[in-house]
Design a protein around this motif. Structure first.
Motif, PDB file in Angstrom:
ATOM      1  N   VAL A  14       0.841  -1.203   0.000  1.00  0.00           N
ATOM      2  CA  VAL A  14       0.000   0.000   0.000  1.00  0.00           C
ATOM      3  C   VAL A  14       0.872   1.247   0.000  1.00  0.00           C
ATOM      4  CG1 VAL A  14      -1.747   1.303   1.269  1.00  0.00           C
ATOM      5  CG2 VAL A  14      -1.896  -1.201   1.163  1.00  0.00           C
ATOM      6  N   LEU A  15       1.926   1.245   0.810  1.00  0.00           N
ATOM      7  CA  LEU A  15       2.817   2.397   0.880  1.00  0.00           C
ATOM      8  C   LEU A  15       3.570   2.584  -0.428  1.00  0.00           C
ATOM      9  CD1 LEU A  15       4.176   1.840   4.499  1.00  0.00           C
ATOM     10  CD2 LEU A  15       2.360   3.398   3.763  1.00  0.00           C
ATOM     11  N   ALA A  16       3.982   1.481  -1.043  1.00  0.00           N
ATOM     12  CA  ALA A  16       4.653   1.572  -2.348  1.00  0.00           C
ATOM     13  C   ALA A  16       3.694   2.135  -3.394  1.00  0.00           C
ATOM     14  CB  ALA A  16       5.153   0.193  -2.776  1.00  0.00           C
ATOM     15  N   ALA A  17       2.435   1.734  -3.329  1.00  0.00           N
ATOM     16  CA  ALA A  17       1.444   2.252  -4.267  1.00  0.00           C
ATOM     17  C   ALA A  17       1.220   3.746  -4.056  1.00  0.00           C
ATOM     18  CB  ALA A  17       0.130   1.494  -4.117  1.00  0.00           C
ATOM     19  N   SER A  42     -11.261  -0.442   0.175  1.00  0.00           N
ATOM     20  CA  SER A  42     -12.124   0.708   0.382  1.00  0.00           C
ATOM     21  C   SER A  42     -11.380   1.773   1.175  1.00  0.00           C
ATOM     22  CB  SER A  42     -13.385   0.299   1.137  1.00  0.00           C
ATOM     23  OG  SER A  42     -13.067  -0.056   2.473  1.00  0.00           O
ATOM     24  N   SER A  43     -11.812   3.022   1.041  1.00  0.00           N
ATOM     25  CA  SER A  43     -11.181   4.087   1.821  1.00  0.00           C
ATOM     26  C   SER A  43     -11.380   3.841   3.318  1.00  0.00           C
ATOM     27  CB  SER A  43     -11.733   5.453   1.408  1.00  0.00           C
ATOM     28  OG  SER A  43     -13.145   5.483   1.528  1.00  0.00           O
ATOM     29  N   GLY A  44     -12.519   3.257   3.683  1.00  0.00           N
ATOM     30  CA  GLY A  44     -12.760   2.933   5.078  1.00  0.00           C
ATOM     31  C   GLY A  44     -11.782   1.894   5.588  1.00  0.00           C
ATOM     32  N   HIS A  45     -11.473   0.917   4.749  1.00  0.00           N
ATOM     33  CA  HIS A  45     -10.511  -0.117   5.121  1.00  0.00           C
ATOM     34  C   HIS A  45      -9.122   0.504   5.308  1.00  0.00           C
ATOM     35  CE1 HIS A  45      -9.035  -4.504   4.284  1.00  0.00           C
ATOM     36  NE2 HIS A  45      -8.765  -4.102   5.507  1.00  0.00           N
ATOM     37  N   LEU A  46      -8.759   1.445   4.423  1.00  0.00           N
ATOM     38  CA  LEU A  46      -7.474   2.125   4.563  1.00  0.00           C
ATOM     39  C   LEU A  46      -7.413   2.914   5.871  1.00  0.00           C
ATOM     40  CD1 LEU A  46      -6.846   3.437   0.942  1.00  0.00           C
ATOM     41  CD2 LEU A  46      -5.487   1.741   2.165  1.00  0.00           C
ATOM     42  N   LEU A  47      -8.506   3.575   6.204  1.00  0.00           N
ATOM     43  CA  LEU A  47      -8.540   4.333   7.448  1.00  0.00           C
ATOM     44  C   LEU A  47      -8.437   3.418   8.660  1.00  0.00           C
ATOM     45  CD1 LEU A  47     -11.214   7.051   6.600  1.00  0.00           C
ATOM     46  CD2 LEU A  47      -8.802   7.450   7.156  1.00  0.00           C
ATOM     47  N   TYR A  48      -8.953   2.204   8.529  1.00  0.00           N
ATOM     48  CA  TYR A  48      -8.844   1.221   9.608  1.00  0.00           C
ATOM     49  C   TYR A  48      -7.371   0.929   9.899  1.00  0.00           C
ATOM     50  CZ  TYR A  48      -9.065  -3.313  11.995  1.00  0.00           C
ATOM     51  OH  TYR A  48      -8.893  -4.342  12.877  1.00  0.00           O
ATOM     52  N   TYR A  49      -6.563   0.838   8.824  1.00  0.00           N
ATOM     53  CA  TYR A  49      -5.145   0.529   8.980  1.00  0.00           C
ATOM     54  C   TYR A  49      -4.311   1.752   9.349  1.00  0.00           C
ATOM     55  CZ  TYR A  49      -5.369  -4.272   7.304  1.00  0.00           C
ATOM     56  OH  TYR A  49      -5.626  -5.606   7.189  1.00  0.00           O
ATOM     57  N   PHE A  50      -4.638   2.922   8.781  1.00  0.00           N
ATOM     58  CA  PHE A  50      -3.766   4.093   8.926  1.00  0.00           C
ATOM     59  C   PHE A  50      -4.352   5.211   9.800  1.00  0.00           C
ATOM     60  CE2 PHE A  50      -2.511   2.106   4.887  1.00  0.00           C
ATOM     61  CZ  PHE A  50      -1.169   1.897   5.133  1.00  0.00           C
ATOM     62  N   ARG A  51      -5.623   5.137  10.138  1.00  0.00           N
ATOM     63  CA  ARG A  51      -6.297   6.075  11.043  1.00  0.00           C
ATOM     64  C   ARG A  51      -6.576   7.442  10.417  1.00  0.00           C
ATOM     65  NH1 ARG A  51      -2.100   4.636  14.372  1.00  0.00           N
ATOM     66  NH2 ARG A  51      -1.472   6.804  14.651  1.00  0.00           N
ATOM     67  N   SER A  52      -5.650   7.951   9.611  1.00  0.00           N
ATOM     68  CA  SER A  52      -5.830   9.263   8.998  1.00  0.00           C
ATOM     69  C   SER A  52      -4.898   9.379   7.805  1.00  0.00           C
ATOM     70  CB  SER A  52      -5.526  10.378   9.999  1.00  0.00           C
ATOM     71  OG  SER A  52      -4.139  10.376  10.314  1.00  0.00           O
ATOM     72  N   LYS A  53      -5.152  10.378   6.967  1.00  0.00           N
ATOM     73  CA  LYS A  53      -4.254  10.608   5.842  1.00  0.00           C
ATOM     74  C   LYS A  53      -2.889  11.057   6.346  1.00  0.00           C
ATOM     75  CE  LYS A  53      -3.717  12.796   1.352  1.00  0.00           C
ATOM     76  NZ  LYS A  53      -4.299  13.674   0.314  1.00  0.00           N
ATOM     77  N   ASP A  54      -2.852  11.820   7.443  1.00  0.00           N
ATOM     78  CA  ASP A  54      -1.572  12.241   7.999  1.00  0.00           C
ATOM     79  C   ASP A  54      -0.709  11.032   8.347  1.00  0.00           C
ATOM     80  OD1 ASP A  54      -2.386  14.830   7.743  1.00  0.00           O
ATOM     81  OD2 ASP A  54      -2.416  15.281   9.886  1.00  0.00           O
ATOM     82  N   GLU A  55      -1.326  10.018   8.962  1.00  0.00           N
ATOM     83  CA  GLU A  55      -0.583   8.820   9.338  1.00  0.00           C
ATOM     84  C   GLU A  55      -0.143   8.049   8.098  1.00  0.00           C
ATOM     85  OE1 GLU A  55       1.274   5.808  11.497  1.00  0.00           O
ATOM     86  OE2 GLU A  55       0.700   7.852  12.061  1.00  0.00           O
ATOM     87  N   LEU A  56      -0.997   7.985   7.095  1.00  0.00           N
ATOM     88  CA  LEU A  56      -0.619   7.326   5.845  1.00  0.00           C
ATOM     89  C   LEU A  56       0.608   8.003   5.240  1.00  0.00           C
ATOM     90  CD1 LEU A  56      -1.067   5.510   3.315  1.00  0.00           C
ATOM     91  CD2 LEU A  56      -2.588   7.310   2.467  1.00  0.00           C
ATOM     92  N   LEU A  57       0.598   9.327   5.180  1.00  0.00           N
ATOM     93  CA  LEU A  57       1.715  10.056   4.593  1.00  0.00           C
ATOM     94  C   LEU A  57       3.001   9.846   5.395  1.00  0.00           C
ATOM     95  CD1 LEU A  57      -0.008  13.433   3.650  1.00  0.00           C
ATOM     96  CD2 LEU A  57       0.559  11.524   2.135  1.00  0.00           C
TER      97      LEU A  57
END
Length: 203
Positions: A14-17, A42-57
């Motif tokens: 996911v991070l590589a993508a 799903s975006s909801g599934h991503l939020l489950y893993y990363f909590r927020s876009k800030d955390e994803l980044l």
């Protein structure tokens, strides 16, 4: 086809993508929905893993830094002069050009850090420390071997990285009148004047 939760891709994929999307489309196109479509979640599934876009980044930056760290370690362990390794460090540090994906991400994380919590700030600081630690060790080695003029390695590294950050921002945002090769030339000249030329520490 949308993946089920049981077949969700590994976090690293996911991070590589995410980094791939930044490189191809720019950071403004990296939304949770768009990334979800890219990896079949799903975006909801991503939020489950990363909590927020800030955390994803931030996690994407840490993943990218891990790869850069491995490359930095390889470059700094080569059996060449300290100055050659310092030039390689600088070459790795400075963005490849306008909209370099790693630097684009760094600038966004820096911008968002104004409102970041202590954990996020500590993780950002850890990235900075890794670059600084390696640079201090390299400069100290060059001084001890007589390749560089005597300098306080920690203070010199802090100043050099501030110079590199300023120049790198110019390259990353595509500031008119600056480009990567021009910046590398400025830095090489600064190092020649500050540390002495390779093989002639008395200059």
């Amino acid at each position: 086809m949308t993946r089920s939760r049981q077949s969700a891709p590994p976090r690293e994929d996911v991070l590589a993508a995410a980094m791939g999307m930044i490189a191809e489309r720019g950071l403004e196109k990296l939304t949770m929905a768009a990334l979800g479509r890219e990896v079949g979640m799903s975006s909801g599934h991503l939020l489950y893993y990363f909590r927020s876009k800030d955390e994803l980044l931030l996690q994407a930056l840490e993943w990218s830094e891990g790869r850069l760290g491995a490359e930095r370690g390889r470059l700094l362990s080569r059996g060449v002069t300290a100055r050659e390794r310092l030039d390689a460090y600088v070459d790795l540090y400075v963005p490849d050009g306008h909209r370099d994906p790693h630097w684009t991400l760094w600038l966004e994380v820096w911008n968002r850090s104004q409102n970041a919590d202590d954990d996020a700030r500590d993780r950002q600081a850890a990235i900075e420390r890794a670059w600084h630690r390696d640079l201090v060790a390299l400069i100290a080695e060059g001084v001890s071997r007589g390749e560089f003029r005597p300098v306080d390695a920690d203070r010199f590294a802090a100043r050099l990285r501030a110079l590199l950050d300023g120049f790198s921002i110019h390259v990353a945002i595509g500031l008119r009148g600056t480009d990567r090769e021009q910046i590398l030339g400025h830095v090489r000249e600064f190092l020649d004047e500050s540390l002495g030329r390779p093989g002639n520490p008395d200059t």
